[in-house]
Structures are given as structure tokens and as C-alpha cells.
Write an enzyme that holds these catalytic residues in place. Sequence first.
Site, short mmCIF file in Angstrom:
data_model
loop_
_atom_site.label_atom_id
_atom_site.label_comp_id
_atom_site.label_asym_id
_atom_site.label_seq_id
_atom_site.Cartn_x
_atom_site.Cartn_y
_atom_site.Cartn_z
N HIS A 161 -19.47 -42.62 -12.86
CA HIS A 161 -19.02 -41.29 -13.26
C HIS A 161 -17.49 -41.30 -13.17
O HIS A 161 -16.91 -42.01 -12.34
CB HIS A 161 -19.63 -40.30 -12.26
CG HIS A 161 -19.44 -38.87 -12.57
ND1 HIS A 161 -18.25 -38.20 -12.38
CD2 HIS A 161 -20.31 -37.93 -13.03
CE1 HIS A 161 -18.39 -36.93 -12.71
NE2 HIS A 161 -19.63 -36.74 -13.12
N ASP B 233 -21.79 -43.96 -4.16
CA ASP B 233 -21.88 -42.63 -4.76
C ASP B 233 -23.37 -42.34 -4.94
O ASP B 233 -24.02 -42.89 -5.84
CB ASP B 233 -21.14 -42.62 -6.11
CG ASP B 233 -21.37 -41.32 -6.87
OD1 ASP B 233 -22.10 -40.45 -6.37
OD2 ASP B 233 -20.83 -41.19 -7.99
N GLN C 236 -26.77 -38.94 -7.58
CA GLN C 236 -28.03 -38.84 -8.33
C GLN C 236 -29.19 -39.48 -7.58
O GLN C 236 -30.34 -39.32 -7.97
CB GLN C 236 -27.88 -39.47 -9.72
CG GLN C 236 -26.79 -38.84 -10.56
CD GLN C 236 -27.09 -37.40 -10.96
OE1 GLN C 236 -28.25 -36.96 -10.97
NE2 GLN C 236 -26.05 -36.65 -11.29
N LYS D 250 -26.73 -30.69 -6.14
CA LYS D 250 -27.73 -31.47 -6.88
C LYS D 250 -29.02 -31.63 -6.08
O LYS D 250 -30.02 -32.10 -6.59
CB LYS D 250 -27.16 -32.83 -7.25
CG LYS D 250 -25.98 -32.73 -8.23
CD LYS D 250 -25.68 -34.07 -8.85
CE LYS D 250 -24.28 -34.20 -9.39
NZ LYS D 250 -24.00 -33.44 -10.59
N CYS E 188 -19.45 -37.32 -18.43
CA CYS E 188 -18.38 -37.83 -17.53
C CYS E 188 -18.52 -39.34 -17.31
O CYS E 188 -18.24 -39.84 -16.20
CB CYS E 188 -18.38 -37.11 -16.19
SG CYS E 188 -18.23 -35.33 -16.32
#
Length: 410
Positions: free
Chosen positions: A126, A203, A206, A229, A367
Site C-alpha cells: 500500500h 503491515d 488486511q 478495519k 493506493c
Amino acid sequence: MQNGSFDVFALRKDFPLLLTKVYGKPLVYFDNAATSQKPRTVIERIVRYYEHENANIHRGVYHLSDLSSNAYEGSRDMVQKNINASKREEIIFVRGATEGINLVASSWGRTNLKAGDEVLISQMEHHANIVPWQLICQEKGAFLKVVPVDDSGELILEEFHKLLSEKTKFVSILYVSNSIGTINPIKTLIESAHQFNIPVLVDACQAAPHLSIDVHDLDCDFLVYSGHKIFAPTGIGVLYGKEILLNAMPPYQSGGDMINTVSFEKTTFKQAPHKFEAGTPDIAGAIGLGTAIEYINTIGKSKIHEYEQKLLNHITQKISDIDGLRIIGTAKNKIPVISFTVEGAHPMDIGTLIDFEGVAIRTGNHCTQPLLDRLGVTATCRASLAFYNTMEEIDFFADALNRVIKKIKN
Ligand code: ALA
């Protein structure tokens, strides 16, 4: 529809927004990778906080301030337990994953990087895990190296290993792709980087809504995710860092609540986590995050994952039949995120027209411009599902998509 003990229709009742109608049609919310909907328990917890507990934290000796501080710090304990961190001091509340990555790039990067060093990221990051590293590399004369992905949207592991060297000073890499859903073999990547003593930031934006996260097992050095999220409010996120690294890093922002002593000659700082939480934080957001974690724990991540894999298989099957449709990202291991293009129909047109059917999907580059460049597209449509989505919604989506494509092509 019931899936064993996974009663999706009962769970949907926990989410008030899912009852919304759009243009008189039932909402089909397939933009969960952008943000998730919030269960009533989270919403009510925030209301309760503002109605009965609101006071600034760590500052007052009075009852309300105690209540508020305890609730905020209680959420830190919940996060710690939820990702299996060794210590609560390793959990820093930030605005979201973007702020967490900026904090590490700025604080760790500015202290540790020098000219000629390399920072390794991947082609599927991202923008939030590209630009902060680009900026710090430019400032320090260091180089950003990029692990390529193959045509299916999987990382090329041999290239990852080839790019690791004595020059590599940091690896920052995503666990799961937001735009194409690929699940990376993150533990293997971390193990390989550690053979060179290179710290790794994961990261997990997700990954957090779909997979169990265990920082002890992963042995990552830093990990970030955003609350919004994972069914928590916007404006709150988590940075996990190993205590030894956090305490060796300088503050990122400075101000109240992060100092021990201040004089005009010299200021001394608290240890982590408070050193990195300058000013009044998003107290209600942190408390809401704790409630969201409790809510998800009552369902169980393994049940969620099992059900979501069924959703992924069903949506993949349903839309694969559509003429001219190309799925972008066909990795073997995926979360229920599906990006696609349709020959002769612009993603933006599809997104706009399918909205009139009540279906919310994201269109554009998500993104991730470098990844889309690599896969030969400038934009895709992206349907990203959560555990509260249903097979029936997928069927409706596929039919609506067919109608929309017909309209565009006629
Ligand atoms: N990163 C979020 C997305 O993928 C906003 O949509």
C-alpha cells in the site's frame, strides 16, 4: 443460511448499518478492505463512554479520570493479549497503520539509517508502506529496494532472498494485500530477514480482520494495523514493537503525557508506550477497539476464516463465468478480496452503476499504483468481503454486475 455453527444471519443483526437501503435496495456492502461496519456493542460502548466516563486519562486524581484511564489501559491489555505480545508496554496506540509506519520510519529510520543502506519493501505494498520509507531513504541517502511479484500477484520469494544482504537495514512488508488479497508467507520472510539480523515491520492491516495474529510466533519486530478495519472506530490503530527496540528509539511527536521532567534546559521522556503517545489520544477509539476485539473473540477467528474461504470460493466461481472479466490476483492463498477488470467497461463506470443496485465496491488503484502497474492495469473493481457477508449477496452482486456490464456495452 447457517454454516455449521456459523450463523451469518444472526451475526448480521449485530451490525445496524447492514439494514441500510440504498436507492430503495438492500445494501450489499463489499468494501470491507476500505473500512468495516461496526457492531452495536462497539457503538454502544462509545456512547456509554461519552455519557458516563469521559475525562482525560493519566492526569486526574478523581473518579472519572480513573474510570477513563482504566478503560483506555484495559484496551491496551486486550490488544496485547489478542496479538500475543509479551508485554503491554509493547502496544502503542496510534491513529492508524499509516501513523504507525510513519512513526517507525521516522523514529527508527532517522536514528539507524545512513547513506548507502537499503530498506526492503515489496511491489504489492500500500502507498502507506512505500512513501514513508521513500522519504526517509531520500533524507538519509539510503536506497529503497523492492521485491517483485509474479503474474498471479504472489511475491517472488527467490528475489526476496536475493535482495537481502549486509546492506539491508530494514524490511517493511505487508502480510496480506489490500488490493488483490494475496496472503504472504510472512513468517518465512521474517525468519529469512532475521538470519541477517534485519528488523521486520509487518503491515497487518488486511490480515487483522481475517487471520489470527501472534507476534510472538511471527517474531516480527514491529507490526501495525488499523482499528477501523477490524470493526472498531476510525482514528485508532496499533503499533506493536519489541520493547528493546521501542525504548532505544527517540520520540516521534512530543508534548504532554510523554515526558518525565521538563525544564527549559532539558526534557526527559517516559519509556514506551507513553513516550510515543504525546497529547490526548483517541480515548473513546481505543476503548471501542477493545470492545471490537472482545466481539470478534466471541465468534473466533478460525470460524471466521473458514466461512470467509467459502465466500471467496463462491465469489470467484460466480464472477469467473462473466464474459470478458479478468480476475487480477490469483494467488493460491487469499482473503476474500477480489479485484477484477471487464473488457470494454471502465471500473469507475461499473462502480457507479452497481451503486444504483445497492452494491458498494471500491474502484481505482486502491493506493497500490506500483502493484497495478506491474499487473498491467491502471484501475480495478474490488469486492472485499467480511464475515457478515452472505452467499446470497454474492449471487445478487454477480447478477447486478451482469446487468451493469450489459448496460455499459449497449
Ligand atoms: N487501504 C484501504 C483500502 O484498501 C483504504 O481500501
